[in-house]
Design a protein around this motif. Structure first.
Motif, mmCIF file in Angstrom:
data_model
loop_
_atom_site.group_PDB
_atom_site.id
_atom_site.type_symbol
_atom_site.label_atom_id
_atom_site.label_comp_id
_atom_site.label_asym_id
_atom_site.label_seq_id
_atom_site.Cartn_x
_atom_site.Cartn_y
_atom_site.Cartn_z
ATOM 1 N N ALA A 207 0.595 -1.210 -0.115
ATOM 2 C CA ALA A 207 -0.287 -0.229 -0.384
ATOM 3 C C ALA A 207 1.040 1.260 -0.875
ATOM 4 C CB ALA A 207 -1.093 0.462 1.191
ATOM 5 N N ALA A 208 1.703 1.019 0.526
ATOM 6 C CA ALA A 208 2.898 2.383 0.925
ATOM 7 C C ALA A 208 3.152 2.875 -0.976
ATOM 8 C CB ALA A 208 4.021 2.094 1.432
ATOM 9 N N GLN A 209 3.180 1.563 -1.646
ATOM 10 C CA GLN A 209 3.961 1.856 -2.668
ATOM 11 C C GLN A 209 3.401 2.184 -3.977
ATOM 12 O OE1 GLN A 209 7.161 0.896 -2.673
ATOM 13 N NE2 GLN A 209 7.030 0.573 -0.568
ATOM 14 N N CYS A 210 2.085 2.222 -3.606
ATOM 15 C CA CYS A 210 1.350 3.351 -4.588
ATOM 16 C C CYS A 210 -0.174 3.547 -3.668
ATOM 17 C CB CYS A 210 0.299 1.844 -5.312
ATOM 18 S SG CYS A 210 -0.362 0.977 -4.423
ATOM 19 N N GLU A 211 -0.242 4.634 -4.537
ATOM 20 C CA GLU A 211 -1.992 4.908 -4.183
ATOM 21 C C GLU A 211 -2.785 5.010 -3.967
ATOM 22 O OE1 GLU A 211 -1.211 7.874 -2.825
ATOM 23 O OE2 GLU A 211 0.956 8.379 -3.138
ATOM 24 N N THR A 212 -3.153 3.866 -4.801
ATOM 25 C CA THR A 212 -4.447 2.965 -4.989
ATOM 26 C C THR A 212 -4.751 2.429 -3.119
ATOM 27 O OG1 THR A 212 -3.251 1.232 -5.173
ATOM 28 C CG2 THR A 212 -4.422 2.800 -7.093
ATOM 29 N N LEU A 247 5.647 4.000 7.075
ATOM 30 C CA LEU A 247 6.022 3.915 5.850
ATOM 31 C C LEU A 247 5.712 4.724 4.924
ATOM 32 C CD1 LEU A 247 4.724 0.015 4.761
ATOM 33 C CD2 LEU A 247 7.430 0.847 4.762
ATOM 34 N N ARG A 248 5.604 5.894 5.848
ATOM 35 C CA ARG A 248 4.571 7.389 5.040
ATOM 36 C C ARG A 248 3.587 6.901 4.752
ATOM 37 N NH1 ARG A 248 7.661 10.568 8.870
ATOM 38 N NH2 ARG A 248 9.765 9.259 9.057
ATOM 39 N N ILE A 249 2.784 6.245 5.445
ATOM 40 C CA ILE A 249 1.414 6.572 4.794
ATOM 41 C C ILE A 249 0.127 7.356 4.557
ATOM 42 C CG2 ILE A 249 -0.657 4.761 4.480
ATOM 43 C CD1 ILE A 249 0.953 2.723 4.128
ATOM 44 N N LEU A 369 12.255 9.687 12.817
ATOM 45 C CA LEU A 369 12.882 10.622 13.214
ATOM 46 C C LEU A 369 13.984 11.034 11.791
ATOM 47 C CD1 LEU A 369 13.344 11.164 16.760
ATOM 48 C CD2 LEU A 369 11.343 12.089 15.092
ATOM 49 N N GLN A 370 14.444 9.830 11.358
ATOM 50 C CA GLN A 370 14.931 9.718 10.163
ATOM 51 C C GLN A 370 14.670 9.555 8.648
ATOM 52 O OE1 GLN A 370 18.868 10.337 10.355
ATOM 53 N NE2 GLN A 370 18.505 11.301 12.330
ATOM 54 N N LYS A 371 13.196 8.920 9.223
ATOM 55 C CA LYS A 371 12.466 8.623 7.910
ATOM 56 C C LYS A 371 12.979 7.771 6.246
ATOM 57 C CE LYS A 371 10.782 13.836 7.832
ATOM 58 N NZ LYS A 371 10.476 15.209 6.718
ATOM 59 N N SER A 372 13.654 6.734 7.833
ATOM 60 C CA SER A 372 14.568 5.975 6.577
ATOM 61 C C SER A 372 13.247 5.188 5.508
ATOM 62 C CB SER A 372 15.046 4.564 8.389
ATOM 63 O OG SER A 372 16.060 5.436 8.664
ATOM 64 N N LYS A 373 13.744 4.134 4.472
ATOM 65 C CA LYS A 373 12.650 3.926 3.906
ATOM 66 C C LYS A 373 13.592 2.327 4.115
ATOM 67 C CE LYS A 373 11.746 3.149 -0.658
ATOM 68 N NZ LYS A 373 12.289 3.105 -2.297
ATOM 69 N N LEU A 374 12.262 2.182 4.605
ATOM 70 C CA LEU A 374 12.383 0.373 5.357
ATOM 71 C C LEU A 374 11.887 -0.545 3.778
ATOM 72 C CD1 LEU A 374 10.049 0.737 8.664
ATOM 73 C CD2 LEU A 374 12.012 0.698 8.248
ATOM 74 N N THR A 375 12.428 -1.800 4.053
ATOM 75 C CA THR A 375 12.765 -2.897 3.240
ATOM 76 C C THR A 375 11.540 -3.534 3.561
ATOM 77 O OG1 THR A 375 13.769 -4.065 3.612
ATOM 78 C CG2 THR A 375 14.986 -2.775 2.809
ATOM 79 N N LEU A 376 10.879 -4.669 2.700
ATOM 80 C CA LEU A 376 9.643 -5.496 3.098
ATOM 81 C C LEU A 376 10.406 -6.208 4.406
ATOM 82 C CD1 LEU A 376 7.281 -6.376 2.516
ATOM 83 C CD2 LEU A 376 8.534 -7.721 0.301
ATOM 84 N N LEU A 377 11.636 -6.820 4.183
ATOM 85 C CA LEU A 377 11.621 -7.896 5.123
ATOM 86 C C LEU A 377 11.696 -6.290 7.072
ATOM 87 C CD1 LEU A 377 12.706 -10.535 6.127
ATOM 88 C CD2 LEU A 377 14.718 -9.168 5.845
ATOM 89 N N GLN A 378 12.267 -5.306 6.518
ATOM 90 C CA GLN A 378 12.472 -5.042 7.518
ATOM 91 C C GLN A 378 10.991 -4.338 7.578
ATOM 92 O OE1 GLN A 378 14.771 -1.541 6.553
ATOM 93 N NE2 GLN A 378 16.215 -2.309 8.016
ATOM 94 N N SER A 379 9.922 -3.945 7.078
ATOM 95 C CA SER A 379 8.497 -3.820 7.434
ATOM 96 C C SER A 379 7.406 -5.261 8.220
ATOM 97 C CB SER A 379 7.446 -3.933 5.895
ATOM 98 O OG SER A 379 8.105 -2.389 5.162
ATOM 99 N N LEU A 380 8.393 -6.054 7.440
ATOM 100 C CA LEU A 380 7.627 -7.748 8.179
ATOM 101 C C LEU A 380 8.268 -7.745 9.598
ATOM 102 C CD1 LEU A 380 6.407 -10.200 6.950
ATOM 103 C CD2 LEU A 380 7.557 -10.883 6.043
ATOM 104 N N ALA A 381 9.428 -7.423 9.689
ATOM 105 C CA ALA A 381 9.352 -7.679 11.352
ATOM 106 C C ALA A 381 9.175 -6.829 12.343
ATOM 107 C CB ALA A 381 11.897 -7.466 11.048
ATOM 108 N N THR A 382 9.150 -5.476 11.297
ATOM 109 C CA THR A 382 8.482 -3.827 12.404
ATOM 110 C C THR A 382 7.075 -4.234 12.937
ATOM 111 O OG1 THR A 382 9.958 -2.572 11.424
ATOM 112 C CG2 THR A 382 7.938 -1.855 12.435
#
Length: 645
Positions: A207-212, A247-249, A369-382
């Motif tokens: 969902a974070a990769q697209c606007e739909t 993910l900045r949604i 705060l660093q506005k780091s872009k998460l990878t898919l693995l980091q997103s899943l782990a989070t």
């Protein structure tokens, strides 16, 4: 830029002194190259070899834990109703569908698992296989998704990707979770929930990769499935929202899971049957609930290590470790830590929970705060970490009164899977974080921990396999005694909540030909066998009488034996005990693998050779024969003339 997207700094060639490679520099180069590909350029050929061997070792451990767990499940998954099921089936069988799947169950609304359980009753005579099959399939799919995403993580090398494959397997298939893995009832609602959380995380990342908004709708639907699997499922919604924020949604889009949560909570708390029971379980004492949550979160540490200190969490486990010797250092180190700190191991466990939570909180805040872009693995782990943390507070609030009265239950194995998810997620996040540091010691420490982890988890893995085999034996003994018209109270109290509930549900099973009564052979009890009985020299059986006890049918006798040769010829039939006049006096069930295995943790699915049986009667001089009977052909095979009792 995410941690894994950064360029991994190369390690300069190890220093040389008088033409000789410094040992300290060489070790540092090897460990610091933990994430390097064994096929990429490197400062040292030896470093590449070391990285390759390390990755292969981790993959080997992953294979071992994965296959040994599946073999343990294949050998010892419980084929009979167990524990809370003896109470649950009363509701499931007494109330008409669909009302029976909507009722409150111990503070939960497991509507989806209950629907599957009801289907199993209707179509498969409550044989437990549908629940086991779906539950373990969900566990397998969860692990497959996690492992594939970990293996495909960019910016890390062979060793780190191997670790990313091993960690989810340890988190889900570590046999400390045997209570859930072996029990179809619990595997169904637990691993369907885990799969829903994993899928929701993937959908949120997409969902974070697209606007739909389609992906967020799908993530909300996955959370809805989780919510109606088991109580902790409600924590999946805040986990999706928290991940969406990282993910900045936009907040406008996150209204979708938020609104879905509100609607489902209103249904859960005010519309479904038993809603008053759900609300009555809530207890608002924040600090007490927090301490319970942190202690509960540390369950893996207590189960494997800290709980070995005095007074131990599992005394039998400590006795075994002390007797065998090779794992005694774990007991000694746990007691040493307690002695050095002056704190009880339960308090230390709580501090471990606080430490993990604080570390995750600081790391998450820094990432945001660093506005780091998460990878898919980091997103899943989070997602796994946030879900497990939210679950810990749901448990801390909803089970506060219970844990206050039964403090030891906070470490109960039926809850262990959720804390395991937290530490798995935290380990996966740390796996990427170690490559951010410019100094080498984080990689050294983390690499050492990853290598030591499967060794540290092995003792409980092996112990739990043995425990599973013992409980499997008890469940099969219970089935044999039930088919023989006998209640073995010692066995029943170990696998059912209370004997009265067991006997009440057993009567319903017998009336409706369910579970152990699905095979019509049980109706032949106390009836004469009119078929033939043939002798054989191809099958060798050793059988002997065990204990006796009082039953409603007189003095009951427990028989145990093993098929030493020819077990493959015993097909399409059942074990029975015949009197001299060919009356069927009782039944036996195959209940254990047999002799010759030093440990129940083996990479195979051997056929059960050991059996347990029961007969009842007041004549202590009666003579019995053990036979294999086949209803389809009306023929029987004499296996053993049993000695007098």
């Amino acid at each position: 830029m995410s941690v894994v997207d950064r360029e991994v700094p190369r390690i300069p060639p190890a220093g040389r002194e008088n033409g000789t490679v410094s040992r300290l520099s060489l070790i540092s180069a090897q460990w610091s190259n933990f994430g390097e590909s064994p096929f990429a350029g490197s400062s040292s050929r030896l470093s590449r070899i070391f990285s390759a061997l390390l990755g292969l070792a981790l993959l080997g451990w992953a294979f071992f834990y994965f296959v040994s767990a599946l073999c343990a499940i294949g050998n010892f998954a419980w084929r009979q109703p167990m524990f809370d099921q003896w109470r649950m089936y009363q509701t499931l069988l007494a109330i008409p569908f669909p009302h029976n799947v909507l009722v409150l169950e111990n503070g939960h609304h497991p509507i989806i698992p209950n629907t599957i359980r009801y289907a199993e009753v209707q179509w498969f005579a409550a044989d437990q296989l549908l629940q086991i099959g779906i539950g373990i399939s969900c566990a397998l799919m969860s692990v497959l998704i996690l492992c594939l995403i970990g293996w495909r993580e960019r910016g890390v090398g062979f060793g780190a990707r191997s670790a990313a494959v091993m960690l989810p397997i340890l988190g889900i298939f570590w046999l400390a979770n045997a209570r859930i893995l072996m029990h179809g009832n619990e595997a169904l609602h637990a691993y369907l929930l885990v799969l829903s959380v994993v899928v929701a995380a993937v959908f949120t990342y997409r969902a974070a990769q697209c606007e739909t908004n389609g992906w967020l709708v799908a993530a909300s639907a996955a959370c809805a499935v989780a919510m109606f699997c088991f109580g902790p499922g409600v924590a999946s919604f805040p986990a999706v929202i928290a991940l969406g924020i990282l993910l900045r949604i936009s907040w406008r889009r996150l209204v979708i899971p938020g609104a879905t949560l509100v609607i489902l909570l209103l249904i859960y708390l005010y519309a479904l049957p038993g809603d008053e029971g759900v609300r009555s379980m809530l207890s608002l004492r924040p600090w007490e609930s927090t301490k319970i949550a942190m202690t509960w979160l540390s369950s893996p540490w207590a189960t494997e290590w800290l709980g070995l200190a005095q007074p131990p969490l599992y005394p039998q486990m400590v006795e075994r470790f002390n007797a065998e010797g090779q794992w005694q250092p774990m007991v000694v180190s746990a007691n040493a830590l307690v002695s050095a700190t002056g704190l009880p191991w339960r308090t230390l466990s709580m501090l471990f929970g606080f430490a993990g939570t604080i570390y995750f909180g600081i790391r998450t805040a820094y990432t945001f705060l660093q506005k780091s872009k998460l990878t898919l693995l980091q997103s899943l782990a989070t997602m796994l970490c946030v879900f497990a943390l939210a679950t810990s507070f749901v448990i801390g609030v909803g089970r506060l009164s219970y844990f206050s009265e039964h403090s030891g239950q906070v470490f109960a194995d039926r809850y262990l899977i959720w804390p395991c998810l937290f530490w798995t997620g935290l380990a996966l996040l740390t796996l990427g974080d170690v490559f951010r540091a410019r100094v080498q010691w984080p990689r050294l420490v983390f690499g050492a921990c990853v290598v030591a982890l499967p060794l540290a988890l092995y003792p409980m893995h092996d112990y739990a396999a043995g425990w599973s085999s013992v409980v499997y034996n008890s469940s099969q003994r219970m089935a044999a005694s039930a088919r023989s018209g006998i209640v073995d109270a010692d066995v029943v109290t170990s696998i059912a909540d209370i004997v009265p509930e067991y006997t009440k549900t057993l009567a319903v099973f017998k009336q409706r030909n369910l579970a152990m009564f699905a095979d019509p052979a049980w109706r032949l009890l106390d009836q004469p066998w009119t078929g033939s009985i043939d002798a054989t020299t191809e099958i060798e059986v050793d059988a002997y009488w065990m204990e006796t006890f009082d039953s409603e049918r007189g003095t009951a006798h427990h028989l145990r034996g093993i098929v030493k040769r020819g077990v493959g010829k015993l097909r399409n039939g059942f074990l029975a005990l015949l009197t001299d006049d060919n009356r069927i006096a009782g039944f036996a069930e195959f209940s254990f693998v047999g002799k010759g295995k030093k440990t129940p943790l083996f990479l195979s699915l051997p056929r059960k050779r050991g059996f347990d049986g029961y007969v009842a009667g007041t004549d202590s001089t009666a003579h019995y024969r053990l036979v294999w009977l086949r209803l389809d052909s009306g023929r029987g095979t004499l296996l053993a003339d049993l000695p007098r009792k």
